[in-house]
Design an enzyme around this catalytic site. Structure first.
Site, short mmCIF file in Angstrom:
data_model
loop_
_atom_site.label_atom_id
_atom_site.label_comp_id
_atom_site.label_asym_id
_atom_site.label_seq_id
_atom_site.Cartn_x
_atom_site.Cartn_y
_atom_site.Cartn_z
N GLY A 211 18.26 -14.21 12.77
CA GLY A 211 19.72 -14.10 12.86
C GLY A 211 20.39 -15.27 12.16
O GLY A 211 19.77 -15.95 11.35
N ASN A 212 21.65 -15.49 12.44
CA ASN A 212 22.35 -16.65 11.90
C ASN A 212 23.40 -17.13 12.89
O ASN A 212 23.59 -16.52 13.94
CB ASN A 212 22.95 -16.33 10.52
N HIS A 213 24.06 -18.23 12.56
CA HIS A 213 24.94 -18.89 13.53
C HIS A 213 26.36 -18.31 13.59
O HIS A 213 27.21 -18.89 14.25
CB HIS A 213 25.04 -20.39 13.23
#
Ligand code: CTP
Length: 402
Positions: A211-213
């Protein structure tokens, strides 16, 4: 469509038995997300207490020019008029209406009315003969000439026991009249807008993902802002803890880039404006393991394959009259790369997030952007709250609409 969300409504309550309905009105407006303040005439306090209206509106209620006579603090009537998007006088007695017409200012409500620059709405309440009287009718005509919104009273049994026209419109009808007013002057009224927001999660196995932030905050603020300005908004949103504020926005939750593509493709054809602010994963694991991968001493390699470029696909499908807006997050040659992306993906506008500034981008409540359009106009903005950034973006998109 709820146009009352985040609207500032100043209610002026004058001395009529219908003042009890103002309590319901305040409650309904607050529930719809409006910010409500109340001023009263001294006579209105005979019918309903300031405490009731202050509790419901969550703001102090004033009926006097002075707040604290001993310390000499006064209520700034000019500020109240400037604060409001609409000043609604409900109930408006024959006496208050007459004084409004003639410019009297012998109480706080009238002084606020005289200094208000916002739209005025009036909901009269009085006995049938007072309402029918020539002088009242002439006064109401005079208010219409001033382009005040007149919310006609209803017909039925009145406090006097007589039956006729004069009782204040019901709170729901008054809400509707205010809603109609905001919708009629909303710049995106009739437009269908889709916004994507948040990250995508690409499953590795039953419990792990790439995923990412991204928090989804920027996209949500954009969705809210479009809705506030009258658009019918759908938000396609990746996994996030954040809740949407505006209940009018339709939210579709997705998880992976493939889910997002499916929803984006489905909703694009029917949209006037599409804003792709989601942080879509560029790669996903080639194979997704059904169960949990067990730990071992061996090195573990995960093969990745590219996801579809959703925005590029939308750019290819774009029809005359549709606006497509993309985002870019660059570390080097920011403007040049953004210009390339705008052309490659057939966009009308690209919003460039700066990663080189403190407080901008993922996870922050603030952001710093530049915007580049098809005519090569580049505008750079200061670091601002994401709410303010959303206003800048939506305002820019409005200039691109015909
Ligand atoms: N985007 C998309 N589908 C993807 C990846 C990105 O629709 N699979 C969209 C983003 O939502 C954003 C825009 O494309 O609006 C730019 O994304 P970005 O990752 O910055 O650019 P890329 O084109 O992926 O190029 P690069 O990563 O090389 O900068």
């Amino acid at each position: 469509m709820n146009m009352l969300y985040q609207k500032r409504i100043l209610i002026g309550v004058s001395g009529s038995i219908a003042a009890y309905k103002s309590a319901f009105l305040v409650r309904l407006l607050v529930k719809a997300g409006a910010e409500v303040k109340v001023v009263m005439t001294p006579d209105a306090e005979e019918f309903i207490t300031p405490l009731t209206l202050a509790t419901l509106s969550k703001h102090p209620v004033h009926s006097d020019f002075t707040e604290d006579k001993h310390n000499g603090t006064w209520v700034n009537h000019v500020d109240l008029g400037i604060w409001a998007d609409v000043m609604l006088i409900a109930p408006a007695t024959a006496n208050t209406i007459s004084k409004m017409v003639h410019g009297a200012s012998n109480n706080l409500l009238l002084a606020v009315y005289l200094s208000a620059k916002c739209q005025i709405a009036v909901a009269p309440a009085m006995d049938l003969d007072m309402f029918k009287h020539e002088s009242t009718q002439e006064n109401l005509e005079a208010l219409k000439v001033r382009e005040h919104i007149l919310i006609e009273p209803g017909t039925g049994e009145l406090a006097s026991g007589l039956v006729g026209k004069g009782r204040m419109a019901e709170p729901e009808e008054i809400m509707q009249a205010l809603n109609d007013h905001f919708l009629a002057k909303a710049p995106f009224n009739g437009k269908k807008v889709v916004v994507t927001a948040g990250p995508t999660y690409e499953a590795i196995d039953a419990v792990r993902f790439i995923g990412n932030h991204s928090s989804g905050r920027m996209g949500m603020r954009i969705a809210n802002e479009f809705s506030r300005k009258g658009a019918e908004v759908t938000l396609i949103c990746g996994p996030t803890q954040l809740e949407l504020q505006d209940p009018s926005v339709k939210r579709i939750n997705i998880v992976s880039a493939a889910d997002m593509k499916e929803q984006a493709d489905h909703h694009f054809a029917n949209s006037d404006i599409f804003v792709m602010s989601a942080a879509v994963a560029d790669y996903r694991p080639k194979q997704q393991v059904q169960n949990k991968i067990k730990k071992s001493d061996q090195q573990l390699n995960i093969d990745l394959e590219p996801t579809d470029d959703i925005l590029k696909g939308l750019g290819q499908a774009k029809k005359e009259g549709q606006l497509l807006i993309g985002f870019a997050l660059e570390t080097d040659n920011e403007v040049e790369n953004a210009r390339g992306k705008l052309a490659r993906k057939n966009l009308d506008l690209i919003v460039l997030n700066s990663l080189n500034d403190d407080g901008a981008g993922f996870g922050h409540a603030t952001n710093k952007i530049s915007m580049l359009d098809r005519s090569n106009n580049l505008a750079s903005f200061e670091l601002k709250s994401k709410e303010k950034v959303a206003q800048d973006i939506v305002e820019k998109i409005l200039t691109l609409c015909d």
